[in-house]
Design a protein around this motif. Structure first.
Motif: not given
Length: 122
Positions: A51-76
């Motif tokens: 999973v990748s997560v991009i925050e919508m702001n002036d630039t579209g900031t990539v917060i997480y890129e290619r993180e495994p979809l697991d409980w560690i990512f859930f906590n992140k």
């Protein structure tokens, strides 16, 4: 005038169970997307998605890129929920450009993007 502009709608306290819309966006991502996927996977074949997560702001900031979809990512994501702060109007155009770049890299590497979800305060 020198103060950063924060998008007022994401600071509204109108989502039950959350302090504001920004917190709700990350809470829903963690609870209704990630946790549900993990529970379904526990009952299924155990395939691990990324999973990748991009925050919508002036630039579209990539917060997480290619993180495994697991409980560690859930906590992140829950940790990001506490740290994230609305900081601009958000640019659909710039955010979609960031999405396009991610998909382009994955396509070039032979990966497929199965799902895309966009969260906006508007």
């Amino acid at each position: 005038r020198g103060e950063p502009f924060y998008h007022a709608s994401m600071k509204l306290s109108d989502v039950p169970g959350f302090r504001n819309r920004s917190e709700a966006a990350y809470g829903v991502l963690a609870l209704e997307y990630i946790a549900e996927q993990l529970h379904e996977r526990a009952e299924g074949d155990g395939t691990l998605d990324i999973v990748s997560v991009i925050e919508m702001n002036d630039t579209g900031t990539v917060i997480y890129e290619r993180e495994p979809l697991d409980w560690i990512f859930f906590n992140k994501v829950l940790e990001r929920q506490r740290k994230a702060a609305p900081r601009s109007h958000g640019s659909y155009n710039e955010t979609l450009k960031s999405v396009q770049k991610l998909i382009g890299r994955e396509t070039n590497e032979g990966l497929e993007a199965d799902d895309m979800a966009c969260v906006s305060g508007g």
